[in-house]
Design an enzyme around this catalytic site. Structure first.
Site, short mmCIF file in Angstrom:
data_model
loop_
_atom_site.label_atom_id
_atom_site.label_comp_id
_atom_site.label_asym_id
_atom_site.label_seq_id
_atom_site.Cartn_x
_atom_site.Cartn_y
_atom_site.Cartn_z
N GLY A 8 -0.71 -21.97 -22.53
CA GLY A 8 -0.66 -22.96 -23.62
C GLY A 8 0.76 -23.14 -24.12
N ARG A 11 2.74 -26.99 -26.07
CA ARG A 11 2.84 -27.49 -27.45
C ARG A 11 2.80 -26.33 -28.44
NH1 ARG A 11 -1.80 -30.01 -28.83
NH2 ARG A 11 -2.99 -29.52 -26.96
N ASP A 59 -6.56 -24.13 -15.94
CA ASP A 59 -7.48 -23.92 -17.06
C ASP A 59 -7.70 -22.42 -17.25
OD1 ASP A 59 -9.54 -23.78 -18.85
OD2 ASP A 59 -10.93 -25.04 -17.72
N VAL A 60 -7.22 -21.89 -18.36
CA VAL A 60 -7.34 -20.44 -18.59
C VAL A 60 -8.78 -19.98 -18.73
CG1 VAL A 60 -5.03 -20.16 -19.62
CG2 VAL A 60 -7.01 -20.63 -21.10
N ASN A 88 -1.63 -17.16 -25.03
CA ASN A 88 -1.54 -17.96 -26.25
C ASN A 88 -2.50 -19.15 -26.27
OD1 ASN A 88 0.07 -19.37 -28.61
ND2 ASN A 88 0.09 -20.82 -26.89
N SER A 140 -5.78 -14.26 -34.43
CA SER A 140 -5.81 -15.11 -35.62
C SER A 140 -6.33 -14.32 -36.80
CB SER A 140 -6.73 -16.31 -35.37
OG SER A 140 -6.99 -17.00 -36.58
N TYR A 153 -14.94 -19.11 -33.09
CA TYR A 153 -13.50 -18.76 -33.03
C TYR A 153 -13.27 -17.35 -33.56
CZ TYR A 153 -8.44 -19.77 -33.79
OH TYR A 153 -7.07 -19.78 -33.77
N ALA A 155 -15.38 -14.89 -33.50
CA ALA A 155 -15.90 -13.97 -32.48
C ALA A 155 -14.90 -13.80 -31.34
CB ALA A 155 -17.23 -14.48 -31.94
N LYS A 157 -11.57 -14.36 -31.37
CA LYS A 157 -10.32 -13.70 -31.76
C LYS A 157 -10.57 -12.24 -32.13
CE LYS A 157 -7.56 -17.33 -31.34
NZ LYS A 157 -6.62 -17.43 -30.21
P1 NAP Z 1 -2.01 -26.32 -30.12
O1 NAP Z 1 -0.81 -26.89 -30.77
O2 NAP Z 1 -3.31 -27.07 -30.18
O3 NAP Z 1 -1.66 -26.01 -28.57
C1 NAP Z 1 -2.63 -25.46 -27.75
C2 NAP Z 1 -2.02 -25.14 -26.40
O4 NAP Z 1 -3.04 -24.52 -25.59
C3 NAP Z 1 -1.58 -26.38 -25.65
O5 NAP Z 1 -0.42 -26.04 -24.91
C4 NAP Z 1 -2.75 -26.66 -24.70
O6 NAP Z 1 -2.40 -27.35 -23.51
C5 NAP Z 1 -3.17 -25.25 -24.38
N1 NAP Z 1 -4.54 -25.13 -23.89
C6 NAP Z 1 -5.69 -25.42 -24.56
N2 NAP Z 1 -6.75 -25.16 -23.77
C7 NAP Z 1 -6.27 -24.69 -22.60
C8 NAP Z 1 -6.86 -24.26 -21.38
N3 NAP Z 1 -8.20 -24.25 -21.23
N4 NAP Z 1 -6.06 -23.86 -20.37
C9 NAP Z 1 -4.71 -23.86 -20.51
N5 NAP Z 1 -4.09 -24.26 -21.64
C10 NAP Z 1 -4.87 -24.67 -22.67
O7 NAP Z 1 -2.36 -24.88 -30.71
P2 NAP Z 1 -1.46 -23.81 -31.50
O8 NAP Z 1 -1.69 -24.02 -32.95
O9 NAP Z 1 -0.08 -23.80 -30.99
O10 NAP Z 1 -2.24 -22.47 -31.12
C11 NAP Z 1 -1.73 -21.56 -30.16
C12 NAP Z 1 -2.54 -20.27 -30.31
O11 NAP Z 1 -2.37 -19.76 -31.63
C13 NAP Z 1 -4.05 -20.43 -30.12
O12 NAP Z 1 -4.58 -19.32 -29.45
C14 NAP Z 1 -4.57 -20.48 -31.52
O13 NAP Z 1 -5.93 -20.07 -31.58
C15 NAP Z 1 -3.64 -19.52 -32.21
N6 NAP Z 1 -3.54 -19.69 -33.65
C16 NAP Z 1 -3.09 -20.86 -34.20
C17 NAP Z 1 -3.02 -20.97 -35.58
C18 NAP Z 1 -2.54 -22.23 -36.25
O14 NAP Z 1 -2.66 -22.32 -37.48
N7 NAP Z 1 -1.96 -23.19 -35.55
C19 NAP Z 1 -3.41 -19.90 -36.39
C20 NAP Z 1 -3.87 -18.73 -35.79
C21 NAP Z 1 -3.91 -18.63 -34.43
P3 NAP Z 1 -2.36 -29.00 -23.43
O15 NAP Z 1 -1.09 -29.41 -24.11
O16 NAP Z 1 -2.35 -29.28 -21.97
O17 NAP Z 1 -3.57 -29.47 -24.15
#
Ligand code: NAP
Length: 242
Positions: A8, A11, A59-60, A88, A140, A153, A155, A157
């Site tokens: 991931g 982005r 796809d992870v 991630n 998370s 989610y 469950a 994390k």
């Molecule tokens: P994000 O901006 O939505 O980015 C998600 C990333 O994951 C993207 O690069 C996306 O790829 C990739 N992805 C999604 N499904 C995938 C799959 N099946 N196989 C491969 N890649 C996949 O999310 P983020 O906020 O940066 O979150 C990153 C991590 O931090 C996640 O695990 C999330 O649960 C965790 N997190 C986030 C927050 C928050 O507030 N943002 C808080 C706690 C934890 P594409 O670009 O190709 O779609």
């Protein structure tokens, strides 16, 4: 060359982690699912940070796809190994349990939790043979506290945190550390649609986190200096929960 794989990485937090690892001298393998343009932009930012990278789209949530992609990479790089893995990639599909469809529970578990096994298993043997590795899992706050509307989610994390601790104990003596990071609210596409003005009132620091702040912690855990930290889950949430 030293290689790091960030799932991931196209982005959000994953991109910031790619840039941080690039600045630390890693060649970064950027995994993503579908957004080619954003993945390409991450590669450009890695170059601006003074390193190089390559894209690895899979796809992870799909074990066979993970195995094929990483085996393919390994065959193309027979003398190299992935010494840092950042699990991630993640999604959320929030709903109250009474309204949650089976597909939303299943998809979130597969993408956020099964992915840890799917990807880690492909790189683990080489790390153990080399007697050096860093595995960092993006958990998370939801996995520590549980959040309403996120039974799926939370469950995933929570399971990820428990599995982090289990694997850390399996492989500690091999010089491979396994840790989790548990962010609160971070400004990325994932939190779009949430009421930031309202939610930040609940955060002692009175703001959402920046992806770069999460990446700084991941960078430390990925460094050789963090070699005596393993099996930990470190919160990074502006004081929201501890
Ligand atoms: P994000 O901006 O939505 O980015 C998600 C990333 O994951 C993207 O690069 C996306 O790829 C990739 N992805 C999604 N499904 C995938 C799959 N099946 N196989 C491969 N890649 C996949 O999310 P983020 O906020 O940066 O979150 C990153 C991590 O931090 C996640 O695990 C999330 O649960 C965790 N997190 C986030 C927050 C928050 O507030 N943002 C808080 C706690 C934890 P594409 O670009 O190709 O779609």
């Amino acid at each position: 060359m030293k290689y790091a794989l960030v799932t991931g990485g196209s982005r959000g937090i994953g991109r910031a982690v790619c840039i941080k690892l690039a600045k630390m001298g890693y060649t970064v393998i950027v995994n993503y699912m579908s957004n080619d343009a954003e993945a390409q932009k991450t590669l450009e930012l890695i170059a601006e940070a003074g390193s190089t990278g390559e894209l690895l789209k899979f796809d992870v949530a799909d074990y066979d796809a993970c195995a094929a992609a990483i085996e393919g990479w390994q065959q193309a790089h027979p003398d190299d190994y992935i010494e840092v893995l950042v699990n991630n990639a993640g999604i959320r599909r929030d709903n109250l349990m009474v309204f949650m469809e089976p597909t939303d529970f299943d998809k979130v578990l597969k993408t956020n939790l099964f992915s840890f096994y799917n990807v880690t298993r492909q790189v683990l043997t080489k790390m153990l043979r080399k007697k050096y590795g860093r595995i960092i899992n993006m958990a998370s706050l939801s996995g520590l506290k549980g959040l309403p509307g996120q039974c799926n989610y939370s469950a995933a994390k929570g399971g990820l945190i428990a599995s982090t601790k289990a694997l850390a104990q399996e492989i500690g003596r091999k010089g491979v550390t396994v840790n989790a990071v548990a962010p609160g609210f971070v400004k990325t596409d994932m939190v779009e649609g949430l009421d930031e003005a309202e939610l930040k009132k609940t955060i002692p620091m009175n703001r959402f986190g920046e992806p770069e702040e999460i990446a700084a912690l991941v960078g430390f855990l990925a460094s050789s200096e963090a070699g005596y930290i393993t099996g930990e889950c470190i919160s990074i949430n502006g004081g929201l929960y501890s």
